[in-house]
Design an enzyme around this catalytic site. Structure first.
Site, PDB file in Angstrom:
ATOM      1  N   HIS A  18       0.853  -1.187   0.000  1.00  0.00           N
ATOM      2  CA  HIS A  18       0.000   0.000   0.000  1.00  0.00           C
ATOM      3  C   HIS A  18       0.892   1.242   0.000  1.00  0.00           C
ATOM      4  O   HIS A  18       2.124   1.144  -0.057  1.00  0.00           O
ATOM      5  CB  HIS A  18      -1.013  -0.028   1.154  1.00  0.00           C
ATOM      6  CG  HIS A  18      -0.413  -0.117   2.531  1.00  0.00           C
ATOM      7  ND1 HIS A  18       0.330   0.896   3.085  1.00  0.00           N
ATOM      8  CD2 HIS A  18      -0.457  -1.101   3.461  1.00  0.00           C
ATOM      9  CE1 HIS A  18       0.708   0.547   4.292  1.00  0.00           C
ATOM     10  NE2 HIS A  18       0.259  -0.677   4.542  1.00  0.00           N
ATOM     11  N   HIS A  21       4.010   1.335   2.351  1.00  0.00           N
ATOM     12  CA  HIS A  21       5.186   0.582   1.888  1.00  0.00           C
ATOM     13  C   HIS A  21       5.851   1.324   0.727  1.00  0.00           C
ATOM     14  O   HIS A  21       7.074   1.425   0.649  1.00  0.00           O
ATOM     15  CB  HIS A  21       4.793  -0.811   1.384  1.00  0.00           C
ATOM     16  CG  HIS A  21       4.006  -1.617   2.367  1.00  0.00           C
ATOM     17  ND1 HIS A  21       2.777  -2.149   2.065  1.00  0.00           N
ATOM     18  CD2 HIS A  21       4.265  -1.970   3.651  1.00  0.00           C
ATOM     19  CE1 HIS A  21       2.324  -2.818   3.109  1.00  0.00           C
ATOM     20  NE2 HIS A  21       3.196  -2.717   4.088  1.00  0.00           N
ATOM     21  N   CYS A 126       1.576  -9.011  20.904  1.00  0.00           N
ATOM     22  CA  CYS A 126       0.765  -8.585  19.756  1.00  0.00           C
ATOM     23  C   CYS A 126       1.235  -9.395  18.559  1.00  0.00           C
ATOM     24  O   CYS A 126       2.382  -9.296  18.137  1.00  0.00           O
ATOM     25  CB  CYS A 126       0.917  -7.095  19.455  1.00  0.00           C
ATOM     26  SG  CYS A 126       0.177  -6.677  17.842  1.00  0.00           S
ATOM     27  N   CYS A 129       2.577  -7.257  15.548  1.00  0.00           N
ATOM     28  CA  CYS A 129       3.944  -6.724  15.662  1.00  0.00           C
ATOM     29  C   CYS A 129       4.934  -7.848  15.845  1.00  0.00           C
ATOM     30  O   CYS A 129       6.126  -7.642  15.722  1.00  0.00           O
ATOM     31  CB  CYS A 129       4.104  -5.819  16.878  1.00  0.00           C
ATOM     32  SG  CYS A 129       3.018  -4.427  16.937  1.00  0.00           S
ATOM     33  N   CYS A 143      -2.688  -3.453  21.825  1.00  0.00           N
ATOM     34  CA  CYS A 143      -1.363  -3.135  21.283  1.00  0.00           C
ATOM     35  C   CYS A 143      -1.274  -1.642  20.961  1.00  0.00           C
ATOM     36  O   CYS A 143      -2.180  -1.084  20.344  1.00  0.00           O
ATOM     37  CB  CYS A 143      -1.163  -3.967  20.017  1.00  0.00           C
ATOM     38  SG  CYS A 143       0.049  -3.263  18.907  1.00  0.00           S
ATOM     39  N   HIS A 146      -1.258  -1.291  16.842  1.00  0.00           N
ATOM     40  CA  HIS A 146      -2.395  -1.716  16.021  1.00  0.00           C
ATOM     41  C   HIS A 146      -3.754  -1.540  16.673  1.00  0.00           C
ATOM     42  O   HIS A 146      -4.777  -1.556  15.991  1.00  0.00           O
ATOM     43  CB  HIS A 146      -2.247  -3.194  15.651  1.00  0.00           C
ATOM     44  CG  HIS A 146      -1.082  -3.449  14.759  1.00  0.00           C
ATOM     45  ND1 HIS A 146       0.141  -3.820  15.251  1.00  0.00           N
ATOM     46  CD2 HIS A 146      -0.943  -3.337  13.426  1.00  0.00           C
ATOM     47  CE1 HIS A 146       0.980  -3.948  14.240  1.00  0.00           C
ATOM     48  NE2 HIS A 146       0.354  -3.653  13.133  1.00  0.00           N
ATOM     49  N   LYS A 297      -2.656   5.331  11.673  1.00  0.00           N
ATOM     50  CA  LYS A 297      -1.657   4.793  10.749  1.00  0.00           C
ATOM     51  C   LYS A 297      -2.363   3.945   9.705  1.00  0.00           C
ATOM     52  O   LYS A 297      -3.227   3.132  10.026  1.00  0.00           O
ATOM     53  CB  LYS A 297      -0.664   3.931  11.517  1.00  0.00           C
ATOM     54  CG  LYS A 297       0.377   3.322  10.600  1.00  0.00           C
ATOM     55  CD  LYS A 297       1.295   2.389  11.348  1.00  0.00           C
ATOM     56  CE  LYS A 297       2.320   1.819  10.384  1.00  0.00           C
ATOM     57  NZ  LYS A 297       2.337   0.382  10.309  1.00  0.00           N
ATOM     58  N   LYS A 300      -2.800  -2.545   7.016  1.00  0.00           N
ATOM     59  CA  LYS A 300      -3.738  -3.590   6.627  1.00  0.00           C
ATOM     60  C   LYS A 300      -4.610  -3.996   7.799  1.00  0.00           C
ATOM     61  O   LYS A 300      -5.812  -4.172   7.677  1.00  0.00           O
ATOM     62  CB  LYS A 300      -2.963  -4.817   6.138  1.00  0.00           C
ATOM     63  CG  LYS A 300      -3.831  -6.031   5.875  1.00  0.00           C
ATOM     64  CD  LYS A 300      -2.944  -7.182   5.469  1.00  0.00           C
ATOM     65  CE  LYS A 300      -3.461  -8.529   5.886  1.00  0.00           C
ATOM     66  NZ  LYS A 300      -4.489  -9.161   5.270  1.00  0.00           N
TER      67      LYS A 300
HETATM   68  N1  MSP Z   1       8.756  -6.980   8.114  1.00  0.00           N
HETATM   69  C1  MSP Z   1       8.887  -5.866   8.976  1.00  0.00           C
HETATM   70  C2  MSP Z   1      10.185  -5.148   8.732  1.00  0.00           C
HETATM   71  C3  MSP Z   1      11.399  -5.976   8.901  1.00  0.00           C
HETATM   72  S1  MSP Z   1      12.840  -5.094   8.509  1.00  0.00           S
HETATM   73  C4  MSP Z   1      14.061  -6.074   9.001  1.00  0.00           C
HETATM   74  C5  MSP Z   1       7.728  -4.891   8.727  1.00  0.00           C
HETATM   75  N2  MSP Z   1       7.099  -5.004   7.573  1.00  0.00           N
HETATM   76  S2  MSP Z   1       5.814  -4.152   7.116  1.00  0.00           S
HETATM   77  O1  MSP Z   1       5.488  -4.631   5.810  1.00  0.00           O
HETATM   78  O2  MSP Z   1       4.797  -4.242   8.106  1.00  0.00           O
HETATM   79  O3  MSP Z   1       6.205  -2.659   7.103  1.00  0.00           O
HETATM   80  C6  MSP Z   1       7.402  -2.201   6.601  1.00  0.00           C
HETATM   81  C7  MSP Z   1       7.457  -0.732   6.502  1.00  0.00           C
HETATM   82  O4  MSP Z   1       6.427  -0.192   5.680  1.00  0.00           O
HETATM   83  C8  MSP Z   1       7.347   0.110   7.765  1.00  0.00           C
HETATM   84  O5  MSP Z   1       8.433   0.131   8.570  1.00  0.00           O
HETATM   85  C9  MSP Z   1       7.240   1.455   7.130  1.00  0.00           C
HETATM   86  O6  MSP Z   1       8.512   1.821   6.675  1.00  0.00           O
HETATM   87  C10 MSP Z   1       6.325   1.167   5.962  1.00  0.00           C
HETATM   88  N3  MSP Z   1       4.955   1.506   6.287  1.00  0.00           N
HETATM   89  C11 MSP Z   1       3.909   0.663   6.542  1.00  0.00           C
HETATM   90  N4  MSP Z   1       2.808   1.440   6.799  1.00  0.00           N
HETATM   91  C12 MSP Z   1       3.137   2.743   6.723  1.00  0.00           C
HETATM   92  C13 MSP Z   1       2.435   3.961   6.774  1.00  0.00           C
HETATM   93  N5  MSP Z   1       1.147   4.014   7.034  1.00  0.00           N
HETATM   94  N6  MSP Z   1       3.119   5.107   6.510  1.00  0.00           N
HETATM   95  C14 MSP Z   1       4.444   5.108   6.154  1.00  0.00           C
HETATM   96  N7  MSP Z   1       5.125   3.986   6.112  1.00  0.00           N
HETATM   97  C15 MSP Z   1       4.549   2.810   6.506  1.00  0.00           C
HETATM   98  O7  MSP Z   1       7.459  -4.085   9.595  1.00  0.00           O
END
Ligand code: MSP
Length: 651
Positions: A18, A21, A126, A129, A143, A146, A297, A300
């Site tokens: 999304h 990411h 959680c 997380c 949590c 979330h 935030k 998903k």
């Molecule tokens: N798998 C772990 C990271 C492991 S790194 C060794 C993880 N994955 S994640 O898919 O949940 O999220 C990764 C990253 O996506 C977050 O750290 C952040 O950088 C980005 N984001 C996810 N949601 C976000 C927002 N709503 N806004 C900005 N960035 C966000 O955590």
């Protein structure tokens, strides 16, 4: 040559990417591109985090092996990054053998340092997380990230002696690395400092309740805790744990760009693991804020995500890259809305860069027979503006103010536009014909735009290359180096191609109408692939409307007196509904969740003044209201106290 190794977090494969990411990946790509453009030897890594409870859960629900889920989603990330021009040199999956070898190696080293022990463990966990939280951090038992209920979990785990590393971590925070603070921005550094100062507890780094993970070396029945597994990707992708350490030696330590949600893992646990293993710690952890929807935030698990698909289909990849970089103050949170996107698009790209470029190229082309000017010009306001802009842009990038780097491009384009307006070359050519002065005016505008394109290159590389082409320059964003930013390189007498508008102006009304249509098509199309929950939430829901708009809705309590599933459709239920004295036919997409028997005789909330629509050949005169369950996307009908009479107004 200076070297820099940038990484993004590796993304969980339990969902499609999304905007959140995409943001992390785009800003990291922008930084990598900037430093390559500065002539540095840059390496850039991204990838997917494929082990752990979250993925195991999704797989269980689908009745497939976890690797099937991972194999499905990893290419989604890889392909999206390709579409967005992400310039990563490698893409690592934690299910690859090269990764496992590196994880085993670091575990051997930590073990040899005597930093593991086995003990019983229980606490608030959680699952989203994949982390335990002390009771004081929970928000009403939920949590803190979330908002889901934390679960009490008990198991025997391998522990890492994290507590031992408190003093060394504090020293790291104090001293920084290579004269720079270890964590950027400072507010986040303070946050991890107080976390460490408040006392570190040892960390449980194995799980026995799941089997989807890397078996913990020397501890049968245990798999490696997903964060210890995942963090090591940053070095396994460089060959750590293999025989070929050339990349590792060349690029490690790296710079981690992450969202603030995973700061503790990167700025506390990861350096502690590395210290224990006797390996160099990262150069810096750079943390950005969150894209929010409705002040929460975007994620998903909350069900409030925006996918990039609609915006990209309508406006292209670079428009979204530009928005992500320019509209969020790096490090802080920002709200994402389509309205803001459209406003920025029209101001900066359609009216700003696009329009200025079209006008400048057309005027020069008309005056010089389809060619760039035949004379240079070193003495004009655009040159001064370009020098100032390049300086502002450089200092912004060097201090991670990416939004300011974008602002520097915007400012330069505005100055060029102002220059054209003040010089009025269209009047000059009429009054004086094609004079050397006219050549110089057009040189200034086109050369200014060339410099602006060089500055745009790390943020919107495809657009930068296209601007070069339209200026008669055969150059690509990827080939730029510092000398390109110096004034005076526009080719003289080069052919100017004809081209349509770079960024056609967006009509907000049209965009929202087409978007709405696609949401309706999706929810009513019977054979469409099941859509994810988040897709069913129209992202314009955050728009504030005046009360008058709300009052236009006629919401009523109605009683279902008959119901039958529409045979040809998977989801549609035809209902006969009594609203007051009136009996109507209303079709709803609820048949996958509710049977006719569950509906008949019960009262629900209906929209009574919706324009009738035909769904699978049945005319529906209204709509039944349901909440969308965030986990599954299933509808949950809004129930009404049976004592409320049918026909009662809801407001
Ligand atoms: N798998 C772990 C990271 C492991 S790194 C060794 C993880 N994955 S994640 O898919 O949940 O999220 C990764 C990253 O996506 C977050 O750290 C952040 O950088 C980005 N984001 C996810 N949601 C976000 C927002 N709503 N806004 C900005 N960035 C966000 O955590």
């Amino acid at each position: 040559m200076a070297r820099r190794y940038f990484t993004t977090p590796i993304y969980y494969v339990n969902d499609r990417p999304h905007i959140g990411h995409l943001y992390t990946t785009v800003v990291t790509d922008t930084l990598a591109r900037y430093f390559r453009q500065q002539g540095e030897d840059v390496r850039f890594l991204t990838g997917t985090d494929e082990h752990g409870q979250n993925i195991a859960k999704v797989a269980k629900k689908e009745g497939v092996a976890p690797i099937v889920v991972a194999d499905r989603h990893a290419p989604t990330f890889r392909n999206l990054w390709k579409e967005f021009g992400i310039s990563n040199d490698d893409f690592i999956r934690t299910t690859e053998p090269r990764h496992r070898a590196g994880v085993e190696e670091i575990i051997r080293r930590i073990d040899a340092a005597g930093d593991f022990y086995t003990a019983g463990h229980e606490g608030w966990y959680c699952a989203n997380c994949e982390a335990f939280y002390p009771e004081k951090d929970l928000v009403l038992g939920n949590c803190p990230v979330h908002g889901f209920k934390a679960e009490w979990q008990r198991e025997e785990n391998v522990f890492f002696r994290l507590s031992k590393y408190g003093p060394r971590l504090l020293e790291l925070f104090e001293r920084g690395v290579e004269g720079k603070p270890f964590v950027f921005p400072e507010s986040r550094l303070n946050e991890v400092r107080s976390f460490v100062e408040s006392g570190l507890k040892d960390l449980s780094v194995s799980r026995t309740t799941i089997s989807w993970g890397i078996p913990f070396p020397g501890r049968p029945g245990h798999v490696v805790y997903v964060w210890l597994d995942a963090l090591v990707n940053y070095i396994t992708a460089l060959g750590f744990g293999s025989r070929d350490l050339s990349l590792y030696e060349r690029y490690w330590p790296g710079i981690h760009v992450i969202g603030k949600d995973i700061l503790r893992f990167h700025a506390v646990y990861w350096p502690a693991f590395l210290m224990s293993a006797g390996l160099p710690i990262p150069r810096q952890v750079v943390s950005h804020g969150w894209w929010l929807r409705d002040a929460r935030k975007m994620s998903k698990s909350t069900g409030n995500v925006v996918r990039p698909d609609d915006l990209v289909a309508a406006f292209g990849v670079d428009a979204l890259r530009w928005h992500l970089v320019s509209a969020m103050s790096f490090g802080q949170d920002a709200n994402f809305s389509d309205e803001d996107f459209l406003a920025g698009y029209n101001a900066d790209l359609a009216n700003g860069l696009g329009n200025t470029l079209s006008r400048a190229v057309k005027m020069a082309s008309d005056a010089f027979g389809g060619k760039t000017p035949a004379e240079t010009c070193d003495d004009n306001e655009v040159r001064t503006a370009a020098i100032d802009a390049v300086a502002a842009w450089t200092s912004a990038f060097e201090s991670y103010r990416l939004h300011d780097a974008a602002a520097a491009v915007r400012t330069l384009v505005t100055r060029i536009d102002g220059y054209i307006a003040s010089r009025e070359p269209w009047k000059k050519v009429k009054a004086e014909g094609v004079t050397p002065a006219l050549h110089r005016i057009h040189y200034a505008t086109l050369e200014g735009l060339r410099v602006a394109a060089c500055m745009l290159a790390p943020i919107a590389p495809g657009t930068a290359t296209e601007v070069f082409r339209r200026l008669g320059i055969a150059r690509s964003a990827e080939d730029l180096r510092p000398p390109d930013l110096v004034w005076g390189q526009l080719p003289l007498n080069a052919s100017l191609p004809q081209a349509p508008p770079l960024f056609p102006r967006a009509d907000a009304k049209e965009y929202f109408a087409s978007k709405e249509k696609s949401v309706v098509d999706e929810t009513t199309a019977p054979e469409a692939a099941p859509s994810s929950p988040s897709q069913q939430i129209p992202s314009s829901s955050e728009t504030k409307i005046p009360i008058d708009d709300f009052l236009k809705l006629d919401l009523r309590v109605g009683e279902v007196i008959a119901a039958e599933k529409i045979e040809k459709s998977k989801k549609l239920m035809k209902m006969t509904v009594k609203i007051g004295e009136e009996v109507r036919t209303i079709v709803g997409g609820i048949a996958a969740t509710y049977t006719a028997e569950q509906l008949v005789g019960r009262k629900f909330v209906f929209v009574a003044n919706l324009a009738p629509a035909k769904l699978m050949g049945v005319e529906s005169d209204g709509m039944i209201l349901a909440a969308t369950l965030p986990e599954t996307g299933e509808p949950s009908l809004l129930m009404v106290d049976p004592a409320v009479p049918s026909g009662a107004k809801v407001k």
